[in-house]
Design a protein around this motif. Structure first.
Motif, PDB file in Angstrom:
ATOM      1  N   UNK A 196       0.820  -1.213   0.000  1.00  0.00           N
ATOM      2  CA  UNK A 196       0.000   0.000   0.000  1.00  0.00           C
ATOM      3  C   UNK A 196       0.856   1.266   0.000  1.00  0.00           C
ATOM      4  N   UNK A 197       0.312   2.335  -0.636  1.00  0.00           N
ATOM      5  CA  UNK A 197       0.986   3.638  -0.596  1.00  0.00           C
ATOM      6  C   UNK A 197       1.148   4.099   0.849  1.00  0.00           C
ATOM      7  N   UNK A 198       0.136   3.875   1.658  1.00  0.00           N
ATOM      8  CA  UNK A 198       0.108   4.374   3.033  1.00  0.00           C
ATOM      9  C   UNK A 198       1.269   3.821   3.855  1.00  0.00           C
ATOM     10  N   UNK A 199       1.414   2.504   3.870  1.00  0.00           N
ATOM     11  CA  UNK A 199       2.484   1.888   4.668  1.00  0.00           C
ATOM     12  C   UNK A 199       3.850   2.222   4.086  1.00  0.00           C
ATOM     13  N   UNK A 200       3.976   2.190   2.766  1.00  0.00           N
ATOM     14  CA  UNK A 200       5.261   2.522   2.141  1.00  0.00           C
ATOM     15  C   UNK A 200       5.721   3.928   2.533  1.00  0.00           C
ATOM     16  N   UNK A 201       4.796   4.890   2.469  1.00  0.00           N
ATOM     17  CA  UNK A 201       5.187   6.275   2.749  1.00  0.00           C
ATOM     18  C   UNK A 201       5.464   6.506   4.227  1.00  0.00           C
ATOM     19  N   UNK A 202       4.693   5.856   5.106  1.00  0.00           N
ATOM     20  CA  UNK A 202       4.969   5.974   6.544  1.00  0.00           C
ATOM     21  C   UNK A 202       6.368   5.471   6.852  1.00  0.00           C
ATOM     22  N   UNK A 203       6.704   4.303   6.338  1.00  0.00           N
ATOM     23  CA  UNK A 203       8.020   3.719   6.602  1.00  0.00           C
ATOM     24  C   UNK A 203       9.119   4.627   6.070  1.00  0.00           C
ATOM     25  N   UNK A 204       8.934   5.154   4.864  1.00  0.00           N
ATOM     26  CA  UNK A 204       9.950   6.029   4.276  1.00  0.00           C
ATOM     27  C   UNK A 204      10.128   7.309   5.090  1.00  0.00           C
ATOM     28  N   UNK A 205       9.028   7.939   5.465  1.00  0.00           N
ATOM     29  CA  UNK A 205       9.111   9.190   6.237  1.00  0.00           C
ATOM     30  C   UNK A 205       9.732   8.945   7.598  1.00  0.00           C
ATOM     31  N   UNK A 206       9.329   7.888   8.276  1.00  0.00           N
ATOM     32  CA  UNK A 206       9.893   7.583   9.587  1.00  0.00           C
ATOM     33  C   UNK A 206      11.387   7.289   9.487  1.00  0.00           C
ATOM     34  N   UNK A 207      11.788   6.513   8.489  1.00  0.00           N
ATOM     35  CA  UNK A 207      13.209   6.190   8.320  1.00  0.00           C
ATOM     36  C   UNK A 207      14.047   7.442   8.160  1.00  0.00           C
ATOM     37  N   UNK A 208      13.522   8.424   7.424  1.00  0.00           N
ATOM     38  CA  UNK A 208      14.301   9.609   7.094  1.00  0.00           C
ATOM     39  C   UNK A 208      14.222  10.721   8.140  1.00  0.00           C
ATOM     40  N   UNK A 209      13.111  10.776   8.901  1.00  0.00           N
ATOM     41  CA  UNK A 209      12.898  11.959   9.732  1.00  0.00           C
ATOM     42  C   UNK A 209      12.604  11.687  11.214  1.00  0.00           C
ATOM     43  N   UNK A 210      12.411  10.414  11.608  1.00  0.00           N
ATOM     44  CA  UNK A 210      12.067  10.147  13.007  1.00  0.00           C
ATOM     45  C   UNK A 210      13.184  10.524  13.962  1.00  0.00           C
ATOM     46  N   UNK A 211      14.401  10.680  13.468  1.00  0.00           N
ATOM     47  CA  UNK A 211      15.523  11.016  14.351  1.00  0.00           C
ATOM     48  C   UNK A 211      15.452  12.456  14.849  1.00  0.00           C
ATOM     49  N   UNK A 212      14.583  13.287  14.190  1.00  0.00           N
ATOM     50  CA  UNK A 212      14.539  14.684  14.600  1.00  0.00           C
ATOM     51  C   UNK A 212      13.122  15.265  14.703  1.00  0.00           C
ATOM     52  N   UNK A 213      12.107  14.540  14.224  1.00  0.00           N
ATOM     53  CA  UNK A 213      10.736  15.052  14.247  1.00  0.00           C
ATOM     54  C   UNK A 213       9.866  14.275  15.226  1.00  0.00           C
ATOM     55  N   UNK A 214       8.918  14.964  15.863  1.00  0.00           N
ATOM     56  CA  UNK A 214       7.954  14.273  16.721  1.00  0.00           C
ATOM     57  C   UNK A 214       6.851  13.668  15.856  1.00  0.00           C
ATOM     58  N   UNK A 215       6.024  12.840  16.451  1.00  0.00           N
ATOM     59  CA  UNK A 215       5.103  11.985  15.701  1.00  0.00           C
ATOM     60  C   UNK A 215       4.124  12.781  14.842  1.00  0.00           C
ATOM     61  N   UNK A 216       3.586  13.871  15.360  1.00  0.00           N
ATOM     62  CA  UNK A 216       2.605  14.618  14.578  1.00  0.00           C
ATOM     63  C   UNK A 216       3.259  15.333  13.399  1.00  0.00           C
TER      64      UNK A 216
END
Length: 468
Positions: A412-432
């Motif tokens: 799904x687009x949804x899961x693919x994009x969540x995983x990609x965004x989290x991989x790239x930005x979770x180190x500095x961004x909060x969940x919202x």
């Protein structure tokens, strides 16, 4: 080398061993086959609930899903997940495959899956198999103290002795008796692929806690005492609807992401609405939550305006409706029902259509009005100062009365994009902030679908601080 380091390699080896076992017809030697299970049963017959020897009664599909979950963890016994209020912990009653066969009339497909995987686990423990890098045939290592292994097939084909290294799986170089490494460059050192999840730097975490600590949910440092849990329910095979081809890719990506974020993932497949409800209730009572700082719940299935489809759902017949209301997720994890997660972030991800109609494949967008009236909850007397529902953040794959798209090859687009965004930005961004980036990407890349943030009651920022 940790168990997580071996994850991908273990999956490959298990698949190879399972295939070998299949070729040897090991799975046809039915284990503990009972007369009850050998009876020919109508295709539409299913047993809704089963009473376990411990006295706990639960949906049969839920028990089978748990057994598969334990097999995935390389365990051969099922442990009852129901919470024991007297002991104050999960029941933990052990059941073998033989016990399962006595309790539940398994389908031929379920039996074949369980027996093949059980046989693969047994073969893995009893024998030392690996694929030869030359001919890909399976070779058993007889001397476990020696990495140098002879392949008789390659030896015959090449008309010379052919040896390969058990560690790096390349043709052998160096002395023919070695338990440490061969002469190939890099042997004995695991070549790790780069982790797509960017780790958080300790300086960033310290800076954020120092400047905005009062506005950030408390996060436990990475240690053996921190016990984060995530529940992943993935419905793939359905009785009356099209199977969700490609959903296995979503499952694997989400498991890798959540494990990278420090969560132990409980993956359950193909549940009915009753099975999903049991899974949520048992998950809410897990004792690990008291040693955690947060949780994730991920549900992936078909769905419509009224909820998430169980595996027995039918969009053509109200008599065969099998729908899990999303309200139950929040009800199970709310303040009075989940004490272990009180005041802690609870992140909900739902990949499912919400339109008035869903055909099971690439669901067409519907402009039909498909809203549903949901009665308000029955008022209850206030028993404390804590709000009944708080510290949630839910992201759904689409807005009400629309559908979600899934590629049958990639997921799904949804899961693919969540995983990609989290991989790239979770180190500095909060969940919202992460969720906002997912929405922005959909606006640009997938204009026919828009994820929707719902029932978000986070009063602070939730940083994941991956790796810390």
């Amino acid at each position: 080398m940790t168990e997580e380091d071996n994850w991908d390699e273990d999956l490959e080896e298990d698949a190879a061993i399972a295939n070998l076992v299949h070729q040897l017809n090991i799975h046809k030697q039915h284990i503990g086959k009972s007369d009850r299970n050998s009876e020919v049963r109508p295709l539409n017959e299913r047993v809704d609930f089963v009473a376990l020897p411990c006295g706990h009664r639960m949906p049969t599909d839920y028990v089978v899903a748990w057994f598969k979950c334990y097999l995935k963890q390389k365990k051969t016994e099922f442990s009852c997940p129901r919470f024991n209020e007297v002991q104050g912990k999960s029941c933990g009653l052990k059941l073998s495959y033989q016990d399962l066969c006595q309790l539940i009339p398994l389908t031929d497909k379920q039996r074949e899956f369980l027996e093949e995987n059980l046989a693969a686990l047994v073969a893995r423990r009893l024998f030392d198999f690996k694929a030869c890098p030359g001919c890909q045939s399976h070779v058993e290592r007889r001397d476990r103290s020696n990495l140098c292994v002879n392949c008789i097939i390659c030896t015959a084909n090449l008309k010379r002795n052919y040896y390969f290294c058990w560690s790096c799986r390349r043709e052998w170089k160096g002395p023919a008796n070695n338990s440490v490494q061969c002469g190939n460059t890099g042997c004995g050192q695991r070549a790790r692929t780069s982790d797509p999840l960017i780790g958080c730097k300790p300086e960033f975490k310290m800076k954020m806690l120092r400047e905005k600590g009062d506005d950030i949910y408390p996060i436990k440092d990475k240690s053996n005492d921190r016990k984060r849990l995530a529940l992943l329910i993935n419905n793939v095979e359905f009785k009356n609807l099209d199977d969700r081809t490609g959903a296995d890719k979503d499952e694997l990506r989400m498991e890798v992401l959540l494990k990278g974020l420090g969560y132990t993932v409980i993956t359950l497949r193909d549940l009915s609405a009753q099975g999903m409800l049991s899974a949520m209730r048992d998950f809410a009572q897990r004792e690990e939550h008291s040693e955690s700082d947060s949780c994730f719940v991920v549900l992936m299935s078909h769905g419509d305006a009224s909820g998430i489809s169980g595996v027995f759902d039918s969009f053509d017949s109200e008599d065969e409706e099998d729908i899990f209301p999303t309200d139950e997720i929040f009800n199970c994890l709310n303040t009075p029902n989940c004490a272990g997660l009180r005041d802690k972030p609870k992140i909900i991800l739902i990949q499912a259509c919400r339109g008035a109609t869903c055909l099971g494949k690439f669901c067409p967008v519907t402009d039909k009005e498909g809203s549903v009236d949901v009665p308000d909850a029955v008022p209850r007397r206030n028993r404390g100062k804590e709000h009944r529902e708080k510290d949630f953040c839910c992201l759904r794959s689409c807005t009400p009365d629309t559908v979600s798209y899934r590629n049958q090859e990639n997921g799904s687009h949804f899961i693919q994009d969540i995983v990609e965004i989290f991989n790239q930005h979770a180190h500095q961004d909060h969940i919202e902030k992460l969720f906002r980036k997912v929405l922005k990407k959909f606006k640009i890349m997938h204009p026919d679908q828009m994820p929707c943030k719902e029932r978000t009651t986070l009063s602070k920022r939730f940083f994941l601080f991956p790796g810390l």
